[in-house]
Design a protein around this motif. Structure first.
Motif, PDB file in Angstrom:
ATOM      1  N   GLY A   9       0.813  -1.347   0.000  1.00 30.50           N
ATOM      2  CA  GLY A   9      -0.080   0.045  -0.058  1.00 30.50           C
ATOM      3  C   GLY A   9       0.990   1.395  -0.052  1.00 30.50           C
ATOM      4  O   GLY A   9       0.450   2.204   0.385  1.00 30.50           O
ATOM      5  N   LEU A  10       2.113   1.199  -0.382  1.00 26.09           N
ATOM      6  CA  LEU A  10       3.089   2.379  -0.365  1.00 26.09           C
ATOM      7  C   LEU A  10       2.907   2.850  -1.821  1.00 26.09           C
ATOM      8  O   LEU A  10       3.540   2.009  -2.806  1.00 26.09           O
ATOM      9  CB  LEU A  10       4.340   1.977   0.146  1.00 26.09           C
ATOM     10  N   PHE A  11       3.039   4.035  -1.976  1.00 26.59           N
ATOM     11  CA  PHE A  11       2.958   4.650  -3.209  1.00 26.59           C
ATOM     12  C   PHE A  11       4.125   5.782  -3.387  1.00 26.59           C
ATOM     13  O   PHE A  11       4.369   6.600  -2.077  1.00 26.59           O
ATOM     14  CB  PHE A  11       1.735   5.542  -3.670  1.00 26.59           C
ATOM     15  N   SER A  12       4.963   5.662  -4.096  1.00 26.60           N
ATOM     16  CA  SER A  12       6.064   6.783  -4.391  1.00 26.60           C
ATOM     17  C   SER A  12       6.085   7.307  -5.780  1.00 26.60           C
ATOM     18  O   SER A  12       5.424   6.764  -6.624  1.00 26.60           O
ATOM     19  CB  SER A  12       7.303   6.022  -3.843  1.00 26.60           C
ATOM     20  N   ALA A  13       7.317   7.851  -5.908  1.00 28.48           N
ATOM     21  CA  ALA A  13       7.615   8.260  -7.439  1.00 28.48           C
ATOM     22  C   ALA A  13       7.931   7.200  -8.301  1.00 28.48           C
ATOM     23  O   ALA A  13       7.436   6.995  -9.340  1.00 28.48           O
ATOM     24  CB  ALA A  13       8.601   9.293  -7.410  1.00 28.48           C
ATOM     25  N   LYS A  14       8.639   5.931  -7.896  1.00 27.41           N
ATOM     26  CA  LYS A  14       8.826   4.858  -8.541  1.00 27.41           C
ATOM     27  C   LYS A  14       7.718   4.319  -8.823  1.00 27.41           C
ATOM     28  O   LYS A  14       7.562   3.508  -9.995  1.00 27.41           O
ATOM     29  CB  LYS A  14       9.648   4.080  -7.578  1.00 27.41           C
ATOM     30  N   SER A  15       6.610   4.216  -8.038  1.00 29.39           N
ATOM     31  CA  SER A  15       5.356   3.299  -8.301  1.00 29.39           C
ATOM     32  C   SER A  15       4.850   4.229  -9.444  1.00 29.39           C
ATOM     33  O   SER A  15       4.058   3.418 -10.681  1.00 29.39           O
ATOM     34  CB  SER A  15       4.326   3.482  -6.939  1.00 29.39           C
ATOM     35  N   GLY A  16       4.794   5.673  -9.547  1.00 30.34           N
ATOM     36  CA  GLY A  16       4.064   6.230 -10.634  1.00 30.34           C
ATOM     37  C   GLY A  16       4.810   5.809 -11.813  1.00 30.34           C
ATOM     38  O   GLY A  16       4.204   5.814 -13.000  1.00 30.34           O
ATOM     39  N   ALA A  17       6.168   6.101 -11.937  1.00 30.59           N
ATOM     40  CA  ALA A  17       6.917   5.597 -13.166  1.00 30.59           C
ATOM     41  C   ALA A  17       6.587   4.119 -13.521  1.00 30.59           C
ATOM     42  O   ALA A  17       6.676   3.899 -14.567  1.00 30.59           O
ATOM     43  CB  ALA A  17       8.475   5.689 -12.850  1.00 30.59           C
ATOM     44  N   PHE A  18       6.411   3.285 -12.664  1.00 34.76           N
ATOM     45  CA  PHE A  18       6.402   2.016 -12.960  1.00 34.76           C
ATOM     46  C   PHE A  18       4.781   1.797 -13.714  1.00 34.76           C
ATOM     47  O   PHE A  18       4.497   1.201 -14.562  1.00 34.76           O
ATOM     48  CB  PHE A  18       6.114   0.944 -11.844  1.00 34.76           C
ATOM     49  N   SER A  19       3.760   2.593 -13.002  1.00 40.52           N
ATOM     50  CA  SER A  19       2.588   2.511 -13.647  1.00 40.52           C
ATOM     51  C   SER A  19       2.284   3.205 -14.963  1.00 40.52           C
ATOM     52  O   SER A  19       1.821   2.740 -15.929  1.00 40.52           O
ATOM     53  CB  SER A  19       1.507   3.345 -12.522  1.00 40.52           C
ATOM     54  N   PHE A  20       3.105   4.280 -15.172  1.00 39.75           N
ATOM     55  CA  PHE A  20       3.135   4.789 -16.322  1.00 39.75           C
ATOM     56  C   PHE A  20       3.808   4.079 -17.362  1.00 39.75           C
ATOM     57  O   PHE A  20       3.599   3.931 -18.588  1.00 39.75           O
ATOM     58  CB  PHE A  20       3.783   6.361 -16.334  1.00 39.75           C
ATOM     59  N   GLY A  21       4.887   3.336 -17.129  1.00 39.04           N
ATOM     60  CA  GLY A  21       5.502   2.545 -17.852  1.00 39.04           C
ATOM     61  C   GLY A  21       4.640   1.175 -18.371  1.00 39.04           C
ATOM     62  O   GLY A  21       4.622   0.688 -19.668  1.00 39.04           O
ATOM     63  N   ILE A  22       3.848   0.685 -17.411  1.00 41.49           N
ATOM     64  CA  ILE A  22       2.841  -0.234 -17.705  1.00 41.49           C
ATOM     65  C   ILE A  22       1.863   0.032 -18.825  1.00 41.49           C
ATOM     66  O   ILE A  22       1.632  -0.535 -19.704  1.00 41.49           O
ATOM     67  CB  ILE A  22       2.317  -0.791 -16.531  1.00 41.49           C
ATOM     68  N   LEU A  23       1.407   1.417 -18.496  1.00 39.50           N
ATOM     69  CA  LEU A  23       0.311   1.948 -19.433  1.00 39.50           C
ATOM     70  C   LEU A  23       0.900   2.155 -20.939  1.00 39.50           C
ATOM     71  O   LEU A  23       0.480   1.849 -21.598  1.00 39.50           O
ATOM     72  CB  LEU A  23      -0.151   3.315 -18.793  1.00 39.50           C
ATOM     73  N   LEU A  24       2.172   2.687 -20.865  1.00 41.44           N
ATOM     74  CA  LEU A  24       2.800   2.740 -22.279  1.00 41.44           C
ATOM     75  C   LEU A  24       3.060   1.794 -23.006  1.00 41.44           C
ATOM     76  O   LEU A  24       2.719   1.547 -24.147  1.00 41.44           O
ATOM     77  CB  LEU A  24       4.083   3.557 -22.072  1.00 41.44           C
ATOM     78  N   LEU A  25       3.361   0.474 -22.231  1.00 43.82           N
ATOM     79  CA  LEU A  25       3.485  -0.722 -22.766  1.00 43.82           C
ATOM     80  C   LEU A  25       2.179  -1.183 -23.310  1.00 43.82           C
ATOM     81  O   LEU A  25       2.051  -1.972 -24.544  1.00 43.82           O
ATOM     82  CB  LEU A  25       4.149  -1.705 -21.946  1.00 43.82           C
ATOM     83  N   GLU A  26       0.978  -1.019 -22.708  1.00 42.82           N
ATOM     84  CA  GLU A  26      -0.148  -1.540 -23.057  1.00 42.82           C
ATOM     85  C   GLU A  26      -0.831  -0.744 -24.339  1.00 42.82           C
ATOM     86  O   GLU A  26      -1.153  -1.343 -25.297  1.00 42.82           O
ATOM     87  CB  GLU A  26      -1.222  -1.193 -21.781  1.00 42.82           C
ATOM     88  N   VAL A  27      -0.413   0.542 -24.467  1.00 42.83           N
ATOM     89  CA  VAL A  27      -0.878   1.334 -25.646  1.00 42.83           C
ATOM     90  C   VAL A  27       0.051   0.983 -26.692  1.00 42.83           C
ATOM     91  O   VAL A  27      -0.611   0.710 -27.694  1.00 42.83           O
ATOM     92  CB  VAL A  27      -0.815   2.876 -25.129  1.00 42.83           C
ATOM     93  N   ILE A  28       1.314   0.559 -26.699  1.00 43.51           N
ATOM     94  CA  ILE A  28       2.348   0.303 -27.745  1.00 43.51           C
ATOM     95  C   ILE A  28       1.696  -0.961 -28.200  1.00 43.51           C
ATOM     96  O   ILE A  28       1.665  -1.271 -29.449  1.00 43.51           O
ATOM     97  CB  ILE A  28       3.687   0.294 -27.357  1.00 43.51           C
ATOM     98  N   CYS A  29       1.536  -2.131 -27.344  1.00 45.69           N
ATOM     99  CA  CYS A  29       1.128  -3.415 -28.004  1.00 45.69           C
ATOM    100  C   CYS A  29      -0.002  -3.636 -27.957  1.00 45.69           C
ATOM    101  O   CYS A  29      -0.694  -4.355 -28.697  1.00 45.69           O
ATOM    102  CB  CYS A  29       1.534  -4.454 -26.643  1.00 45.69           C
ATOM    103  N   GLY A  30      -1.119  -2.574 -27.579  1.00 44.70           N
ATOM    104  CA  GLY A  30      -2.687  -3.083 -27.723  1.00 44.70           C
ATOM    105  C   GLY A  30      -3.190  -3.884 -27.135  1.00 44.70           C
ATOM    106  O   GLY A  30      -4.228  -4.562 -27.433  1.00 44.70           O
ATOM    107  N   LYS A  31      -2.571  -4.452 -26.103  1.00 49.77           N
ATOM    108  CA  LYS A  31      -3.133  -5.424 -25.197  1.00 49.77           C
ATOM    109  C   LYS A  31      -2.866  -4.772 -23.676  1.00 49.77           C
ATOM    110  O   LYS A  31      -1.939  -4.262 -23.321  1.00 49.77           O
ATOM    111  CB  LYS A  31      -2.199  -6.747 -25.344  1.00 49.77           C
ATOM    112  N   ARG A  32      -3.920  -5.536 -22.859  1.00 50.74           N
ATOM    113  CA  ARG A  32      -3.710  -5.332 -21.497  1.00 50.74           C
ATOM    114  C   ARG A  32      -2.635  -6.188 -20.782  1.00 50.74           C
ATOM    115  O   ARG A  32      -2.515  -7.292 -21.155  1.00 50.74           O
ATOM    116  CB  ARG A  32      -5.039  -5.311 -20.789  1.00 50.74           C
TER     117      ARG A  32
END
Length: 60
Positions: A9-32
């Motif tokens: 349940g800990l959120f940090s700047a690294k958590s935000g970067a990880f989430s953004f990277g996953i979102l970017l990967l999903e957009v590029i690949c077109g898959k969740r």
């Protein structure tokens, strides 16, 4: 969702970067990330991207 946020349940700047990277990967690949599952290697989308990166980087 970043692993440390899901587990502790800990959120940090690294958590935000990880989430953004996953979102970017999903957009590029077109898959969740949760919907992708490779039956031969039992990898999710992140695992598949990491395996592809390692294969690419060793081939240089």
């Amino acid at each position: 969702m970043a692993p440390e946020y899901a587990v502790d349940g800990l959120f940090s700047a690294k958590s935000g970067a990880f989430s953004f990277g996953i979102l970017l990967l999903e957009v590029i690949c077109g898959k969740r990330n949760k919907a992708y599952y490779h039956t031969e290697w039992a990898l999710n989308l992140v695992g598949k991207a990491w395996a592809a990166w390692k294969e690419y980087s060793t081939g240089l």
